[in-house]
Design a protein around this motif. Structure first.
Motif: not given
Length: 340
Positions: A49-60
């Motif tokens: 998907g190539a989302m650079l989303a480190p903050r959203c990834e904190e959820e899991s």
């Protein structure tokens, strides 16, 4: 470091290319060996998907993913001119507002938007969603275009790339193994996690940034990839995480779930055209954390799981720093092959 090293890299996916680019720019002599005869045909990188989303990834994910990921975005920004740094949004249907509240508690850096603020950012969402979480410092890119760019940059930096060979180039001071699941014969705890995606185009839908839909049954993320030659907007809809190691065709169940969730996000997706349905297999260790494993001049960079594009630049920076100074990151490096 007193003189440049000769470094052999195995694998030319996003991880191997970032290793090659970073080391070649530091003056090391780099040769990359890729088993496939054509670029990226056997890699899982094109299916990201190539989302650079480190903050959203904190959820899991664990905090180290956010730490490394924020640096990863900076490194992409310094190299890749087509990086889209418009942030990302997280939404949930009104009946599932508790999911959005929980996501906000589990992550940092979000702004809570009301309907008016959401309409300013993404007008297409406001008919169906009254609020959203906005993570302004996240980014995204088109993986195909980014991989082609990296391949060209690696060659311009002076690295040699050999396609159609799985052999390790001889005479290297260090070998860096970035083969993903291809390294299972040497990393027995490495496993594959299958991710499926759908690419569509639509003339009546426009988004500028990735959108995650929280849903109790069909969570989804949508990534805008710009316009195709006809002027229609192209979107990637993904992505499942299935404990399987085959990269075969997308299953009917996954297709139904992804398309149903896209329809919840915007009913106009009912008229979108499907361009492709495909699946890739991500390499992961049991705890889903990335690893740099070192032993006698042989270095594995593996286990990037769902975070390949996010973490590949910073993993290359960490390896380069290790080769030149001996300094390691305590949560990433492992010096004993018996510890996976």
């Amino acid at each position: 470091m007193t003189s440049p090293y000769k470094i052999a890299i195995r694998g030319a996916g996003v991880t191997g290319l970032w290793q090659a680019l970073t080391l070649a720019k530091k003056g090391h002599r780099v040769i990359v060996a890729e088993q496939s005869a054509e670029p990226f045909t056997d890699a899982c990188s094109p299916y990201a998907g190539a989302m650079l989303a480190p903050r959203c990834e904190e959820e899991s994910a664990e905090p180290v993913i956010r730490e490394l990921g924020m640096r990863g975005i900076q490194l992409w920004q310094a190299v890749y001119p087509d990086l889209a740094a418009a942030g990302s949004l997280v939404v949930a249907p009104p009946r599932d507002r508790k999911l959005l509240d929980r996501f906000e508690r589990m992550t940092r850096g979000a702004s809570r938007l009301d309907a008016a603020q959401l309409e300013q950012l993404e007008p297409g969402l406001t008919p169906n969603f009254e609020t959203a979480l906005f993570y302004a410092d996240e980014a995204h890119l088109d993986p195909g275009a980014a991989l082609a760019f990296l391949l060209n940059e690696v060659q311009n930096a002076g690295a040699i790339i050999q396609f159609g060979t799985g052999e390790t180039p001889p005479g290297a001071d260090f070998v860096i193994d970035c083969r993903g699941l291809g390294a299972q014969d040497m990393l027995p705890t490495l496993r594959g996690v299958r991710g499926e995606r759908i690419v569509v185009r639509a003339t009546e839908i426009a988004f500028e940034r990735p959108v995650r839909l929280l849903h109790p049954r069909f969570p989804l993320y949508l990534v805008p990839w710009g316009e195709d030659p006809t002027g229609a907007n192209v979107f990637m809809i993904g992505a499942t995480s299935i404990e399987r190691e085959d990269g075969g065709p997308v299953t009917l169940r996954s297709a139904l779930e992804l398309l149903s969730a896209a329809y919840v996000l915007d009913p106009a997706f009912g008229e979108a055209e499907i361009l492709s349905l495909s699946a890739g297999v991500r390499p992961a260790f049991p705890d889903n954390r990335p690893r740099i494993i070192t032993s006698s001049g042989y270095i594995f960079v593996n286990g990037l799981y769902r975070h390949g594009f996010l973490l590949a630049p910073v993993m290359a920076e960490l390896v380069t720093h290790y080769l030149e100074t001996g300094v390691t990151h305590p949560e990433v490096f492992i010096a004993d092959f018996g510890q996976r």
